[in-house]
Design a protein around this motif. Structure first.
Motif, PDB file in Angstrom:
ATOM      1  N   MET A 139      -3.556  35.253  68.489  1.00 12.12           N
ATOM      2  CA  MET A 139      -3.859  34.687  69.805  1.00 12.12           C
ATOM      3  C   MET A 139      -4.782  35.610  70.595  1.00 12.12           C
ATOM      4  O   MET A 139      -5.692  35.152  71.302  1.00 12.12           O
ATOM      5  CB  MET A 139      -2.573  34.413  70.582  1.00 12.12           C
ATOM      6  CG  MET A 139      -1.754  33.267  70.018  1.00 12.12           C
ATOM      7  SD  MET A 139      -0.383  32.747  71.078  1.00 12.12           S
ATOM      8  CE  MET A 139       0.694  34.171  70.958  1.00 12.12           C
ATOM      9  N   PHE A 140      -4.570  36.913  70.491  1.00 10.51           N
ATOM     10  CA  PHE A 140      -5.409  37.873  71.212  1.00 10.51           C
ATOM     11  C   PHE A 140      -6.859  37.813  70.727  1.00 10.51           C
ATOM     12  O   PHE A 140      -7.795  37.728  71.530  1.00 10.51           O
ATOM     13  CB  PHE A 140      -4.856  39.288  71.034  1.00 10.51           C
ATOM     14  CG  PHE A 140      -5.727  40.356  71.639  1.00 10.51           C
ATOM     15  CD1 PHE A 140      -5.774  40.545  73.018  1.00 10.51           C
ATOM     16  CD2 PHE A 140      -6.519  41.161  70.833  1.00 10.51           C
ATOM     17  CE1 PHE A 140      -6.584  41.518  73.584  1.00 10.51           C
ATOM     18  CE2 PHE A 140      -7.332  42.136  71.384  1.00 10.51           C
ATOM     19  CZ  PHE A 140      -7.367  42.311  72.764  1.00 10.51           C
ATOM     20  N   LEU A 185      -5.985  29.909  67.340  1.00  5.38           N
ATOM     21  CA  LEU A 185      -5.178  29.977  68.563  1.00  5.38           C
ATOM     22  C   LEU A 185      -4.094  28.904  68.583  1.00  5.38           C
ATOM     23  O   LEU A 185      -2.931  29.185  68.881  1.00  5.38           O
ATOM     24  CB  LEU A 185      -6.080  29.835  69.789  1.00  5.38           C
ATOM     25  CG  LEU A 185      -5.377  29.926  71.149  1.00  5.38           C
ATOM     26  CD1 LEU A 185      -4.759  31.299  71.345  1.00  5.38           C
ATOM     27  CD2 LEU A 185      -6.345  29.628  72.277  1.00  5.38           C
ATOM     28  N   TRP A 186      -4.443  27.663  68.241  1.00  2.47           N
ATOM     29  CA  TRP A 186      -3.463  26.572  68.285  1.00  2.47           C
ATOM     30  C   TRP A 186      -2.382  26.752  67.222  1.00  2.47           C
ATOM     31  O   TRP A 186      -1.205  26.480  67.468  1.00  2.47           O
ATOM     32  CB  TRP A 186      -4.170  25.230  68.101  1.00  2.47           C
ATOM     33  CG  TRP A 186      -4.651  24.659  69.399  1.00  2.47           C
ATOM     34  CD1 TRP A 186      -5.919  24.672  69.887  1.00  2.47           C
ATOM     35  CD2 TRP A 186      -3.861  23.999  70.390  1.00  2.47           C
ATOM     36  NE1 TRP A 186      -5.970  24.065  71.119  1.00  2.47           N
ATOM     37  CE2 TRP A 186      -4.727  23.638  71.448  1.00  2.47           C
ATOM     38  CE3 TRP A 186      -2.505  23.671  70.480  1.00  2.47           C
ATOM     39  CZ2 TRP A 186      -4.273  22.965  72.592  1.00  2.47           C
ATOM     40  CZ3 TRP A 186      -2.061  22.999  71.610  1.00  2.47           C
ATOM     41  CH2 TRP A 186      -2.936  22.666  72.645  1.00  2.47           C
ATOM     42  N   PHE A 212       1.619  23.119  62.320  1.00  2.97           N
ATOM     43  CA  PHE A 212       0.736  22.983  63.476  1.00  2.97           C
ATOM     44  C   PHE A 212      -0.734  22.975  63.060  1.00  2.97           C
ATOM     45  O   PHE A 212      -1.568  22.373  63.733  1.00  2.97           O
ATOM     46  CB  PHE A 212       1.010  24.096  64.492  1.00  2.97           C
ATOM     47  CG  PHE A 212       2.211  23.824  65.360  1.00  2.97           C
ATOM     48  CD1 PHE A 212       2.107  23.018  66.472  1.00  2.97           C
ATOM     49  CD2 PHE A 212       3.450  24.349  65.035  1.00  2.97           C
ATOM     50  CE1 PHE A 212       3.209  22.749  67.273  1.00  2.97           C
ATOM     51  CE2 PHE A 212       4.559  24.084  65.819  1.00  2.97           C
ATOM     52  CZ  PHE A 212       4.445  23.283  66.938  1.00  2.97           C
ATOM     53  N   ALA A 213      -1.053  23.636  61.955  1.00  2.65           N
ATOM     54  CA  ALA A 213      -2.426  23.601  61.447  1.00  2.65           C
ATOM     55  C   ALA A 213      -2.789  22.194  60.975  1.00  2.65           C
ATOM     56  O   ALA A 213      -3.873  21.692  61.268  1.00  2.65           O
ATOM     57  CB  ALA A 213      -2.590  24.601  60.300  1.00  2.65           C
ATOM     58  N   VAL A 214      -1.861  21.546  60.255  1.00  5.79           N
ATOM     59  CA  VAL A 214      -2.100  20.168  59.805  1.00  5.79           C
ATOM     60  C   VAL A 214      -2.227  19.240  61.011  1.00  5.79           C
ATOM     61  O   VAL A 214      -3.098  18.360  61.057  1.00  5.79           O
ATOM     62  CB  VAL A 214      -0.963  19.695  58.875  1.00  5.79           C
ATOM     63  CG1 VAL A 214      -1.128  18.219  58.529  1.00  5.79           C
ATOM     64  CG2 VAL A 214      -0.935  20.528  57.591  1.00  5.79           C
ATOM     65  N   PHE A 215      -1.366  19.432  62.007  1.00  5.90           N
ATOM     66  CA  PHE A 215      -1.393  18.636  63.237  1.00  5.90           C
ATOM     67  C   PHE A 215      -2.755  18.729  63.924  1.00  5.90           C
ATOM     68  O   PHE A 215      -3.385  17.713  64.265  1.00  5.90           O
ATOM     69  CB  PHE A 215      -0.273  19.144  64.159  1.00  5.90           C
ATOM     70  CG  PHE A 215      -0.382  18.701  65.594  1.00  5.90           C
ATOM     71  CD1 PHE A 215      -0.383  17.356  65.941  1.00  5.90           C
ATOM     72  CD2 PHE A 215      -0.455  19.635  66.612  1.00  5.90           C
ATOM     73  CE1 PHE A 215      -0.468  16.948  67.275  1.00  5.90           C
ATOM     74  CE2 PHE A 215      -0.537  19.245  67.939  1.00  5.90           C
ATOM     75  CZ  PHE A 215      -0.547  17.898  68.269  1.00  5.90           C
ATOM     76  N   LYS A 216      -3.257  19.944  64.125  1.00  2.75           N
ATOM     77  CA  LYS A 216      -4.544  20.120  64.806  1.00  2.75           C
ATOM     78  C   LYS A 216      -5.710  19.686  63.914  1.00  2.75           C
ATOM     79  O   LYS A 216      -6.750  19.263  64.417  1.00  2.75           O
ATOM     80  CB  LYS A 216      -4.733  21.577  65.240  1.00  2.75           C
ATOM     81  CG  LYS A 216      -3.742  22.075  66.269  1.00  2.75           C
ATOM     82  CD  LYS A 216      -3.632  21.155  67.477  1.00  2.75           C
ATOM     83  CE  LYS A 216      -4.860  21.120  68.344  1.00  2.75           C
ATOM     84  NZ  LYS A 216      -4.661  20.342  69.590  1.00  2.75           N
ATOM     85  N   PHE A 217      -5.541  19.800  62.596  1.00  5.65           N
ATOM     86  CA  PHE A 217      -6.576  19.353  61.656  1.00  5.65           C
ATOM     87  C   PHE A 217      -6.820  17.856  61.818  1.00  5.65           C
ATOM     88  O   PHE A 217      -7.958  17.407  61.991  1.00  5.65           O
ATOM     89  CB  PHE A 217      -6.144  19.685  60.224  1.00  5.65           C
ATOM     90  CG  PHE A 217      -7.061  19.150  59.161  1.00  5.65           C
ATOM     91  CD1 PHE A 217      -8.319  19.699  58.970  1.00  5.65           C
ATOM     92  CD2 PHE A 217      -6.672  18.090  58.346  1.00  5.65           C
ATOM     93  CE1 PHE A 217      -9.174  19.203  57.987  1.00  5.65           C
ATOM     94  CE2 PHE A 217      -7.505  17.599  57.365  1.00  5.65           C
ATOM     95  CZ  PHE A 217      -8.760  18.154  57.185  1.00  5.65           C
TER      96      PHE A 217
END
Length: 398
Positions: A28-29, A64-65, A337-342
């Motif tokens: 995130m940073f 980040l997401w 969450f990676a699949v979700f944002k993909f």
């Protein structure tokens, strides 16, 4: 936007591996630094820097997401994930309210944005972004968190450099494999329909609807300032929804389905009012705007009310998606969450493309179709999640 969302979509394939190696906090940073760089580009924009920064922020947004979803999950349990998702969403969307509020008053009546005005805004935003990025280091670390297959023992400390590098590579490969496996699970396939809908309506309320409002010449001299006011009311809807559903989730005995049902009903009402209130050629109108008539006399009040409804409905879907992903995939949150944002970012990119060519009523029809089937598919997954809770058993995603 096409560059950002295109790179964003592709980058989601590798982000679980990045988070697995460096951890959510450092991910995130680092992403925050690239966000700050992207904002700083606008202080004195050049074509080469603008497009290059768009590529970098596409990668950074994906990291980040994914890291945010992982961080949210490991700091929550099945009882607090709904509350924490709501609080996060309300804080995230507060930028819509405060940012547009400043622009609405500071730039009211201006037909051109001066160099001084632009620099003032983007210098301030760059500083705020950097402060927020540093604050990532203050996020607590849970006492016992098995993040992305991280071994809970301390044996890794005794490994030499080669073994440590090999361990990181194993983590990265495992995270990538988990992402691919998650893509074809029944739950993720069903949730992908809901996620696809959120991508389409994200593009609509964040890009298309403001363009429609600004293109209606019948709104008079206020048409451009109404865009900022629309953003404010979208933000109010998002913040209200996130706060309300975050507070209610702890005492909600009926699960997530009623919130999603509220979201789709609110959106259907908004789509119908927009269909009646906006000219069909508003999304593809030239710079001069459109003088076409809508089915009813175009009303500023109805247009702004629809902005509020779009924000409220969006918060219904996104808070519940974050919540159910954190619950179902508590052990594989980063790949989930990676699949979700993909899926979401691909659909947003597709929507940004067709929004330049399709008339308003066709865009609304597409969202109605995806919204209906996305709601039904979410219900199916939520009923399964409720059955898991009733049995008192833990969910194992892989």
């Amino acid at each position: 936007m096409a560059i950002i969302y295109g790179v964003f979509s592709a980058s989601n394939l590798i982000t679980p591996s990045v988070v697995a190696i460096v951890g959510p906090q450092l991910s995130m940073f680092a992403s925050g630094l690239f966000y700050s760089m992207y904002i700083a580009v606008f202080i004195q924009p050049f074509p080469w820097s603008f497009y290059t920064a768009s590529v970098f922020i596409g990668i950074a947004a994906a990291v980040l997401w994914t890291a945010q979803g992982n961080c949210l999950t490991i700091n929550s349990d099945e009882h607090t994930i709904g509350r924490n998702s709501g609080i996060f969403w309300a804080l995230l969307q507060s930028s819509l309210f405060f940012g547009n509020l400043y622009i609405y008053f500071a730039w009211q009546g201006k037909t051109q944005i001066s160099e001084s005005d632009r620099r003032t805004v983007f210098i301030a935003l760059t500083v705020i972004s950097l402060i927020g990025t540093v604050l990532f280091f203050l996020i607590r670390k849970p006492d016992s968190a098995n993040i992305l297959g991280e071994d809970e023992s301390s044996d890794d400390q005794d490994l030499d450099v080669n073994e440590s590098a090999q361990n990181n590579m194993t983590k990265a490969v495992d995270a990538f494999k988990k992402s691919l496996k998650l893509c074809v699970t029944k739950e993720m396939l069903l949730l992908s329909i809901t996620t696809a809908y959120t991508g389409l309506e994200l593009t609509f309320f964040s890009g298309v609807y403001g363009t429609c409002i600004g293109a209606v010449n019948k709104f008079g001299v206020e048409e451009k300032s109404l865009i900022g006011l629309s953003g404010i009311f979208i933000g109010i809807g998002e913040i209200l929804g996130g706060s309300l559903f975050g507070l209610l989730s702890k005492n909600n005995r009926f699960g997530r389905n009623p919130v999603v049902l509220l979201g789709i009903l609110v959106h259907f009402i908004a789509f119908y009012l927009i269909f009646l209130n906006m000219p069909g050629d508003a999304p593809i109108a030239p710079v001069e705007g459109t003088d076409s008539s809508a089915y009813i006399q175009s009303s500023k009040e109805v247009a702004i009310f629809c902005s509020f409804l779009l924000g409220l409905g969006d918060s219904c879907f996104n808070t519940q998606l974050l919540s159910i992903l954190g619950f179902l995939y508590s052990e594989d949150s980063a790949p989930a969450f990676a699949v979700f944002k993909f899926v979401q970012s691909i659909c947003a990119a597709v929507a940004f493309f067709y929004s330049n060519y399709l008339l308003l009523h066709w865009q609304l029809l597409l969202m109605v179709i995806f919204g209906f089937f996305g709601t039904v598919s979410f219900f199916a997954v939520e009923w399964e999640a409720a059955a898991i809770v009733a049995r008192g058993s833990d969910y194992r995603s892989i």
